[in-house]
Design a protein around this motif. Structure first.
Motif, PDB file in Angstrom:
ATOM      1  N   GLN A   1       0.816  -1.219   0.000  1.00  0.00           N
ATOM      2  CA  GLN A   1       0.000   0.000   0.000  1.00  0.00           C
ATOM      3  C   GLN A   1       0.843   1.259   0.000  1.00  0.00           C
ATOM      4  N   ARG A   2       2.034   1.187   0.544  1.00  0.00           N
ATOM      5  CA  ARG A   2       2.895   2.371   0.613  1.00  0.00           C
ATOM      6  C   ARG A   2       3.798   2.543  -0.611  1.00  0.00           C
ATOM      7  N   LEU A   3       4.192   1.444  -1.255  1.00  0.00           N
ATOM      8  CA  LEU A   3       5.200   1.538  -2.298  1.00  0.00           C
ATOM      9  C   LEU A   3       4.688   1.318  -3.719  1.00  0.00           C
ATOM     10  N   VAL A   4       3.650   0.533  -3.870  1.00  0.00           N
ATOM     11  CA  VAL A   4       3.200   0.186  -5.215  1.00  0.00           C
ATOM     12  C   VAL A   4       2.535   1.344  -5.964  1.00  0.00           C
ATOM     13  N   PRO A   5       1.801   2.242  -5.308  1.00  0.00           N
ATOM     14  CA  PRO A   5       1.213   3.359  -6.079  1.00  0.00           C
ATOM     15  C   PRO A   5       2.238   4.140  -6.892  1.00  0.00           C
ATOM     16  N   ALA A   6       3.428   4.356  -6.340  1.00  0.00           N
ATOM     17  CA  ALA A   6       4.456   5.088  -7.075  1.00  0.00           C
ATOM     18  C   ALA A   6       4.987   4.258  -8.246  1.00  0.00           C
ATOM     19  N   MET A   7       5.054   2.932  -8.097  1.00  0.00           N
ATOM     20  CA  MET A   7       5.445   2.080  -9.218  1.00  0.00           C
ATOM     21  C   MET A   7       4.431   2.211 -10.352  1.00  0.00           C
ATOM     22  N   ARG A   8       3.168   2.187  -9.995  1.00  0.00           N
ATOM     23  CA  ARG A   8       2.102   2.306 -10.987  1.00  0.00           C
ATOM     24  C   ARG A   8       2.228   3.631 -11.753  1.00  0.00           C
ATOM     25  N   GLU A   9       2.485   4.694 -11.028  1.00  0.00           N
ATOM     26  CA  GLU A   9       2.608   6.012 -11.663  1.00  0.00           C
ATOM     27  C   GLU A   9       3.784   6.055 -12.632  1.00  0.00           C
ATOM     28  N   ARG A  10       4.893   5.371 -12.295  1.00  0.00           N
ATOM     29  CA  ARG A  10       6.081   5.392 -13.144  1.00  0.00           C
ATOM     30  C   ARG A  10       6.015   4.379 -14.275  1.00  0.00           C
ATOM     31  N   GLY A  11       5.080   3.427 -14.180  1.00  0.00           N
ATOM     32  CA  GLY A  11       4.911   2.456 -15.253  1.00  0.00           C
ATOM     33  C   GLY A  11       5.895   1.307 -15.236  1.00  0.00           C
ATOM     34  N   TRP A  12       6.522   1.053 -14.093  1.00  0.00           N
ATOM     35  CA  TRP A  12       7.422  -0.096 -13.983  1.00  0.00           C
ATOM     36  C   TRP A  12       7.594  -0.472 -12.518  1.00  0.00           C
ATOM     37  N   GLY A  13       7.636  -1.786 -12.265  1.00  0.00           N
ATOM     38  CA  GLY A  13       7.891  -2.254 -10.906  1.00  0.00           C
ATOM     39  C   GLY A  13       7.787  -3.757 -10.809  1.00  0.00           C
ATOM     40  N   ARG A  14       8.338  -4.279  -9.742  1.00  0.00           N
ATOM     41  CA  ARG A  14       8.272  -5.711  -9.448  1.00  0.00           C
ATOM     42  C   ARG A  14       7.890  -5.887  -7.985  1.00  0.00           C
ATOM     43  N   VAL A  15       6.884  -6.727  -7.740  1.00  0.00           N
ATOM     44  CA  VAL A  15       6.464  -7.062  -6.379  1.00  0.00           C
ATOM     45  C   VAL A  15       6.520  -8.578  -6.249  1.00  0.00           C
ATOM     46  N   ILE A  16       7.290  -9.058  -5.297  1.00  0.00           N
ATOM     47  CA  ILE A  16       7.515 -10.493  -5.139  1.00  0.00           C
ATOM     48  C   ILE A  16       7.236 -10.898  -3.696  1.00  0.00           C
ATOM     49  N   GLN A  17       6.335 -11.849  -3.522  1.00  0.00           N
ATOM     50  CA  GLN A  17       6.055 -12.413  -2.201  1.00  0.00           C
ATOM     51  C   GLN A  17       6.868 -13.694  -2.034  1.00  0.00           C
ATOM     52  N   ILE A  18       7.598 -13.827  -0.950  1.00  0.00           N
ATOM     53  CA  ILE A  18       8.257 -15.093  -0.627  1.00  0.00           C
ATOM     54  C   ILE A  18       7.271 -15.924   0.174  1.00  0.00           C
ATOM     55  N   SER A  19       6.795 -16.981  -0.453  1.00  0.00           N
ATOM     56  CA  SER A  19       5.771 -17.838   0.117  1.00  0.00           C
ATOM     57  C   SER A  19       6.366 -19.222   0.395  1.00  0.00           C
ATOM     58  N   SER A  20       5.521 -20.215   0.490  1.00  0.00           N
ATOM     59  CA  SER A  20       5.968 -21.577   0.770  1.00  0.00           C
ATOM     60  C   SER A  20       5.099 -22.562   0.017  1.00  0.00           C
ATOM     61  N   VAL A  21       5.677 -23.700  -0.304  1.00  0.00           N
ATOM     62  CA  VAL A  21       4.928 -24.763  -0.957  1.00  0.00           C
ATOM     63  C   VAL A  21       3.737 -25.201  -0.117  1.00  0.00           C
ATOM     64  N   THR A  22       3.797 -24.962   1.196  1.00  0.00           N
ATOM     65  CA  THR A  22       2.681 -25.357   2.063  1.00  0.00           C
ATOM     66  C   THR A  22       1.414 -24.554   1.780  1.00  0.00           C
ATOM     67  N   GLY A  23       1.542 -23.428   1.090  1.00  0.00           N
ATOM     68  CA  GLY A  23       0.353 -22.651   0.734  1.00  0.00           C
ATOM     69  C   GLY A  23      -0.576 -23.403  -0.188  1.00  0.00           C
ATOM     70  N   GLU A  24      -0.010 -24.291  -1.025  1.00  0.00           N
ATOM     71  CA  GLU A  24      -0.822 -25.096  -1.937  1.00  0.00           C
ATOM     72  C   GLU A  24      -0.831 -26.569  -1.550  1.00  0.00           C
ATOM     73  N   LYS A  25       0.116 -26.977  -0.692  1.00  0.00           N
ATOM     74  CA  LYS A  25       0.204 -28.372  -0.260  1.00  0.00           C
ATOM     75  C   LYS A  25       0.307 -28.418   1.262  1.00  0.00           C
ATOM     76  N   PRO A  26      -0.742 -28.010   1.968  1.00  0.00           N
ATOM     77  CA  PRO A  26      -0.678 -27.968   3.438  1.00  0.00           C
ATOM     78  C   PRO A  26      -0.585 -29.360   4.034  1.00  0.00           C
ATOM     79  N   GLN A  27       0.006 -29.399   5.231  1.00  0.00           N
ATOM     80  CA  GLN A  27       0.123 -30.646   5.968  1.00  0.00           C
ATOM     81  C   GLN A  27      -0.650 -30.523   7.279  1.00  0.00           C
TER      82      GLN A  27
END
Length: 264
Positions: free
Chosen positions: A124-150
Motif C-alpha cells: 500500500q505504501r510503495l506500489v502506487p508510485a510504481m504504478r505512476e512510473r509504469g514499472w515495478g516488481r512485487v515479489i512475495q516469498i511464500s511456501s509450498v505449504t500454501g498449496e500443499k498444506p500438511q
C-alpha cells in the motif's frame, strides 16, 4: 547473464539474515541499489556493510512492519533519495513444531499479521508510485505449504495460501501498468540456523552423523522431492533476482514453485 538491474532500487524486507540477506546481496551484485531491512540495527548494518565491501550499494530501513508506524518508518527510509522499483516481501515466521492442538486463535492472528499484513503494508505504501512510473516488481516469498498444506503448522500453511492469493489479486489490479506481481513458493531452505537443527534431528533418528549422510534420508522422511536435497540460499536468491529483473516482464500473477519437485 546481465539482468539489467543497474539503476533499480530494491527493498528486501527481513533481509538482516537468512534468505532475505542472500536475496539482498544477489540483487546488489547485479547492480541494484538495495535497501536492507530489519528490526535489529546491528545485524542490518552488518549486511549493508558486507554489500558495500563487495562493491555494491545499500542503505538501511529499520522498523517493525507488524505495525503501521513501523511500516511508515520503513517507507520513509526506503524512499529517501528516490522511489523503490522492486519490492521483495520476505518477512515471515516459520514454526515447525506447532499443531492444531497447541495453536490458539491469538497465535493465528499474530502469524497472519507477520506473514501477510506486513506485505499489505509495504504494498500500500510503495506500489502506487510504481504504478505512476509504469514499472515495478512485487515479489512475495511464500511456501509450498500454501498449496500443499500438511497436518502440522496449519496457521503457517494458511498464511502462505494468503500470500499466494495476495500476489494474484495484486497482479489483476496492476493490469497494463508495467508492474508485475508474483509469489515464490519455497520448499526447504538450508540456512546456517536450520543446518544445525536438522543435523541434530538426523543424528537422533539414526540417519547418519555427517550432513552428507543425513540430508538425503531427512528429505525422504520429511519432504520428499525429485532432487533429493534441500534448496540452497543462492538458488532461491538467483531465481528471485531474475524475477525482479526486466527480463521477467511477461511473468505476473504466478505462484512459482522452487521446491525441488516436492510432492510430484
Amino acid at each position: 547473464m546481465d539482468l539489467r538491474l543497474t539503476g533499480k532500487k530494491a527493498l528486501v524486507t527481513g533481509s538482516s539474515s537468512g534468505l532475505g540477506e542472500a536475496i539482498a546481496k544477489r540483487l546488489a551484485a547485479e547492480g541494484a541499489f538495495v535497501v536492507v531491512h530489519g528490526r535489529n540495527q546491528a545485524r542490518t548494518e552488518a549486511v549493508a556493510k558486507a554489500i558495500a565491501e563487495a562493491g555494491g550499494a545499500a542503505a538501511l530501513a529499520i522498523g517493525d512492519l507488524g505495525t503501521d508506524a513501523g511500516a511508515d518508518a520503513v517507507h520513509a527510509a526506503a524512499t529517501a533519495g528516490g522511489p523503490v522499483d522492486i519490492l521483495v516481501n520476505n518477512v515471515g515466521v516459520y514454526e515447525p513444531s506447532r499443531t492444531w492442538k497447541d495453536t490458539t486463535p491469538e497465535d493465528w492472528a499474530g502469524l497472519y499479521n507477520t506473514n501477510v499484513l506486513t506485505s499489505v503494508r509495504t504494498i500500500q505504501r510503495l506500489v502506487p508510485a510504481m504504478r505512476e512510473r509504469g514499472w515495478g516488481r512485487v515479489i512475495q516469498i511464500s511456501s509450498v505449504t500454501g498449496e500443499k498444506p500438511q497436518a502440522s503448522q496449519p496457521h503457517y500453511a494458511a498464511t502462505n495460501g494468503a500470500r499466494n492469493s495476495l500476489a494474484k489479486a495484486l497482479a489483476q489490479d496492476l493490469r497494463n501498468t508495467g508492474v508485475t506481481s508474483n509469489a515464490v513458493a519455497a520448499g526447504g531452505i538450508l540456512t546456517a540456523d536450520s543446518l544445525e537443527r536438522v543435523t541434530q534431528l538426523g543424528r537422533q533418528n539414526g540417519w547418519g552423523q555427517t550432513w552428507e549422510e543425513i540430508e538425503p534420508r531427512l528429505v525422504e522422511a520429511l519432504s520428499p522431492n525429485a532432487i533429493g536435497r534441500i534448496g540452497r540460499l543462492e538458488e532461491y536468491a538467483d531465481f528471485v533476482a531474475f524475477l525482479a529483473s526486466p527480463l521477467a516482464g511477461y511473468i505476473t500473477g504466478a505462484t512459482l514453485a522452487v521446491d525441488g519437485g516436492w510432492g510430484i
